[in-house]
Design an enzyme around this catalytic site. Structure first.
Site, PDB file in Angstrom:
ATOM      1  N   ASP A  13       0.406  -0.659  -0.036  1.00 15.39           N
ATOM      2  CA  ASP A  13      -0.048   0.138  -0.059  1.00 15.39           C
ATOM      3  C   ASP A  13       0.682   1.360  -0.093  1.00 15.39           C
ATOM      4  O   ASP A  13       1.796   1.187   1.200  1.00 15.39           O
ATOM      5  CB  ASP A  13      -1.261  -0.142   1.234  1.00 15.39           C
ATOM      6  CG  ASP A  13      -2.544   0.348   1.183  1.00 15.39           C
ATOM      7  OD1 ASP A  13      -2.575   1.210   0.226  1.00 15.39           O
ATOM      8  OD2 ASP A  13      -3.392  -0.328   0.994  1.00 15.39           O
ATOM      9  N   ASP A  16      -3.148   4.560  -2.015  1.00 13.37           N
ATOM     10  CA  ASP A  16      -4.252   5.112  -1.556  1.00 13.37           C
ATOM     11  C   ASP A  16      -4.572   6.179  -2.123  1.00 13.37           C
ATOM     12  O   ASP A  16      -3.089   7.141  -2.540  1.00 13.37           O
ATOM     13  CB  ASP A  16      -3.593   5.394  -0.030  1.00 13.37           C
ATOM     14  CG  ASP A  16      -4.407   5.636   0.560  1.00 13.37           C
ATOM     15  OD1 ASP A  16      -5.506   4.721   1.009  1.00 13.37           O
ATOM     16  OD2 ASP A  16      -4.239   6.866   2.036  1.00 13.37           O
ATOM     17  N   GLU A  69      -6.138   3.704  -6.107  1.00 13.84           N
ATOM     18  CA  GLU A  69      -7.905   4.206  -5.700  1.00 13.84           C
ATOM     19  C   GLU A  69      -8.250   6.170  -5.223  1.00 13.84           C
ATOM     20  O   GLU A  69      -7.255   6.850  -5.557  1.00 13.84           O
ATOM     21  CB  GLU A  69      -8.035   4.221  -3.496  1.00 13.84           C
ATOM     22  CG  GLU A  69      -8.959   4.134  -2.862  1.00 13.84           C
ATOM     23  CD  GLU A  69      -8.661   4.486  -1.967  1.00 13.84           C
ATOM     24  OE1 GLU A  69     -10.217   4.160  -0.933  1.00 13.84           O
ATOM     25  OE2 GLU A  69      -8.164   5.172  -1.234  1.00 13.84           O
ATOM     26  N   HIS A  79     -11.382  -2.743   3.176  1.00 15.21           N
ATOM     27  CA  HIS A  79     -11.096  -2.298   4.707  1.00 15.21           C
ATOM     28  C   HIS A  79     -11.599  -1.244   5.158  1.00 15.21           C
ATOM     29  O   HIS A  79     -12.273  -1.562   6.266  1.00 15.21           O
ATOM     30  CB  HIS A  79      -9.983  -2.433   5.217  1.00 15.21           C
ATOM     31  CG  HIS A  79      -9.090  -1.520   4.169  1.00 15.21           C
ATOM     32  ND1 HIS A  79      -9.015  -1.454   2.844  1.00 15.21           N
ATOM     33  CD2 HIS A  79      -8.427  -0.040   4.972  1.00 15.21           C
ATOM     34  CE1 HIS A  79      -8.115  -0.426   3.054  1.00 15.21           C
ATOM     35  NE2 HIS A  79      -8.229   0.309   4.069  1.00 15.21           N
ATOM     36  N   ASP A  80     -12.133  -0.838   3.955  1.00 10.84           N
ATOM     37  CA  ASP A  80     -13.518   0.700   4.124  1.00 10.84           C
ATOM     38  C   ASP A  80     -15.188   0.891   3.685  1.00 10.84           C
ATOM     39  O   ASP A  80     -15.928   1.148   3.768  1.00 10.84           O
ATOM     40  CB  ASP A  80     -12.743   1.490   3.188  1.00 10.84           C
ATOM     41  CG  ASP A  80     -11.712   1.859   3.176  1.00 10.84           C
ATOM     42  OD1 ASP A  80     -11.293   2.233   4.704  1.00 10.84           O
ATOM     43  OD2 ASP A  80     -10.991   2.492   2.565  1.00 10.84           O
TER      44      ASP A  80
HETATM   45  C1  NOJ Z   1      -8.288   5.383   1.907  1.00 10.47           C
HETATM   46  C2  NOJ Z   1      -7.784   3.503   2.851  1.00 10.47           C
HETATM   47  O1  NOJ Z   1      -8.350   3.148   2.497  1.00 10.47           O
HETATM   48  C3  NOJ Z   1      -8.412   4.023   4.185  1.00 10.47           C
HETATM   49  O2  NOJ Z   1      -8.675   2.430   5.408  1.00 10.47           O
HETATM   50  C4  NOJ Z   1      -7.793   5.627   4.686  1.00 10.47           C
HETATM   51  O3  NOJ Z   1      -8.543   5.177   5.978  1.00 10.47           O
HETATM   52  C5  NOJ Z   1      -8.310   6.552   3.952  1.00 10.47           C
HETATM   53  N1  NOJ Z   1      -7.753   6.331   2.696  1.00 10.47           N
HETATM   54  C6  NOJ Z   1      -7.236   7.531   4.228  1.00 10.47           C
HETATM   55  O4  NOJ Z   1      -5.156   6.816   3.644  1.00 10.47           O
END
Ligand code: NOJ
Length: 563
Positions: A109, A209, A262, A335-336
């Site tokens: 990541d 990210d 992302e 995970h989000d």
């Molecule tokens: C996206 C990540 O997937 C998330 O878990 C994170 O809180 C935010 N970006 C900030 O890095």
């Protein structure tokens, strides 16, 4: 790896990462080897044979770097060190080698929109030391008045005042995550050197990210209240120089590496544009399709309502605009986000619907991403109070609603929190029906879901009819079948409220996927199904329907045909 796709197949533009299935690991919650209640790298290494047996090709490791953990590792203090709780660099190297020995790859990541406020760069920046002074977005002004009206994606203002420097700094996530100033060429060089440092350690690529937020416009114009999303996000998302920054980053990333960016706030068309522009991104995580079941209003009460025709339209747009013309990252959770079987499946048909969702993800065009626990159908949990939540996003948003008086108590947002909290995905991996779910011998950092006695890896691997075995078979099937990886996608019956059906076609190789995405039987008619030679490749019930033009599919029945 399971891939046996012939290397001489001229119909396709082959890339190893197009043929791969990725398994995402959230290290804190995967497997704890030392009993401190927190997952760690040696714990992952203990489970490498498990991943191999599932047949996945790539592991995406969520952040394992040194971090104060305000956002569980997405706030990095040192890009070149491993968090103590997770082990050390020798542990990481062992994991890399164990994966590579089994022909699995590892992607890391890359979190470079922001650092932790404890990162040395920020510490030096707030002291205005030499080149570091301009490493972050600093704006001078009265401590009572932020530079503009921008709001953070995690609730509250996007600016915090730093007493030490006597200036405001920008953070589009929480206040412990100051945004790097990508306008500064020294910052871009520093990031490229982090990228190179990890590539030199033999990794196979990156998940990048929050990459859509790197560029902020000069002058920080105010956000427009009529725009969607937090105020100002239209300025700090897909900003003016983003493409240029990505191109520059791409210069240090070798062609054979895999990169997935992302891009929150990007449409399918935006995603394609950034993939097509150059060498940085192979694929993008974009999120329109995950908006299907929520308006984003935390005080609203329509969470969880979604329509299959709308979902088909969104997914088909992704397939048409992105997957067909470039390449797509296929995912419904991570995970989000909540657990996918709770979100897109059905409690009464947990196993069938988990298999259906798996069939869907593994038969679309793109690279499928499986999030840990998905392969055994892990579900959401239940939160009764804000104190049970660790997730910085949920806590930030709920605290802001309470502070603003938008709600008076947790009860008023209970539904939204229980629907939306990122902690659903972060409860520990359920390995076996024993205390701590065999995730830990200690006290888990986040409570294990009570259903671990029923839903766990040990039982799933023992039962050849389990969700796990279905995933294993799907991964194998896809790995052996160029049509499922590279074939064109065409949607059938777009308005059907129960059936999601599509074909995948590569020359004369034709596949039909029929999913009854409902808890009632559904009739599906198609010439493809009635083709004399239609045979079942995989199904989640015994005796899937064949031959008749109109056949009845049982609740959450999912079948892949060759015809
Ligand atoms: C996206 C990540 O997937 C998330 O878990 C994170 O809180 C935010 N970006 C900030 O890095």
């Amino acid at each position: 790896m399971t891939q046996t796709i012939p290397s001489t197949d001229e119909r396709i533009d082959r890339e190893w990462w197009k043929e791969a299935v990725v398994y995402q690991i959230y290290p804190r919650s995967f497997n704890d080897s030392d009993g401190d209640g927190v997952g760690d790298i040696p714990g992952i290494t203990e489970r490498v044979d498990y991943l191999d047996a599932l047949g996945v090709d790539v592991v995406w490791l969520c952040p394992v770097y040194d971090s104060p953990n305000h956002d569980n590792g997405y706030d990095i203090r040192d890009y070149r060190a491993i968090l103590d709780e997770f082990g050390d660099m020798a542990d990481w190297e062992r994991l890399r080698d164990e994966l590579h020995d089994r022909d699995m790859k590892i992607i890391m990541d890359l979190v470079v929109n922001h650092t932790s406020n404890e990162h040395e760069w920020f510490q030096r920046s707030r002291r205005e030391e030499g080149e570091y002074a301009d490493y972050y977005h600093w704006v001078e002004g009265s401590p009572d008045e932020p530079p503009n009206n921008w709001e953070s994606l995690f609730g509250g203002p996007a600016w915090s005042y730093d007493e030490e420097r006597g200036a405001w700094y920008l953070h589009v996530f929480n206040e412990n995550q100051p945004d790097l100033n990508w306008r500064n060429p020294d910052v871009r060089e520093a990031v490229k050197s982090v990228v190179t440092w990890w590539l030199d350690r033999g990794i196979d690529g990156f998940r990048m990210d929050a990459i859509s937020h790197l560029s902020k416009p000069e002058g920080y114009p105010n956000g427009d209240p009529d725009e969607d999303g937090p105020l100002g996000s239209e300025h700090y998302t897909l900003g003016p120089r983003l493409g240029e920054y990505l191109d520059e980053l791409g210069e240090v990333i070798p062609e054979e590496s895999m990169t997935a960016g992302e891009m929150g706030g990007a449409s399918a068309e935006d995603a394609r544009e950034y993939i097509e522009r150059g060498d940085c991104l192979d694929m993008v995580f974009h999120f329109d399709h995950l908006g299907v079941d929520q308006g984003g209003d935390w005080t609203g009460d329509d969470w969880g309502e979604w329509s299959l025709p709308e979902f088909k339209e969104l997914m088909t747009r992704n397939q048409r605009e992105v997957a067909r013309r470039t390449w797509e990252a296929l995912f419904l959770g991570n995970h989000d986000h909540p657990r996918i079987v709770s979100r897109f499946g059905h409690d009464d048909y947990r196993e069938k619907s988990a298999k259906l969702v798996g069939t869907f993800l593994l038969t679309m065009r793109g690279t499928p991403y499986l999030y840990q626990g998905q392969e055994i159908g892990m579900t959401n949990t239940e939160f009764d109070a804000l104190g049970e939540i660790d997730d910085a996003m949920t806590v930030g948003i709920v605290e802001e609603l309470l502070a603003d008086g938008a709600v008076d108590s947790f009860d008023e947002v209970r539904e939204a929190v229980n629907y939306r909290s990122r902690d659903h995905a972060r409860t520990p991996m359920q390995w076996a029906a024993q205390d701590g779910a065999d995730f830990t011998e200690g006290e888990p950092w986040l409570a294990v879901n009570d259903n671990y006695t029923r839903i766990n890896v040990e039982d799933a691997v023992d039962d050849t009819d389990s969700v796990w075995h279905h995933y294993r078979r799907l991964v194998e099937l896809r790995g052996d079948d160029p049509a499922l990886v590279y074939g064109d996608y065409d949607l059938l019956a777009p308005d059907d409220e129960q059936i999601y059906a599509f074909t995948r076609t590569l020359g004369d190789d034709r596949r039909l996927v029929v999913l009854n995405w409902s808890a009632e039987p559904a009739v599906f008619e198609s010439a493809e199904l009635a083709a004399a030679d239609a045979t079942v490749m995989i199904g989640n019930y015994d005796d899937a329907p064949t031959a008749p033009l109109g056949a009845e599919f049982r609740p959450f029945e999912a079948v892949v045909y060759e015809y």
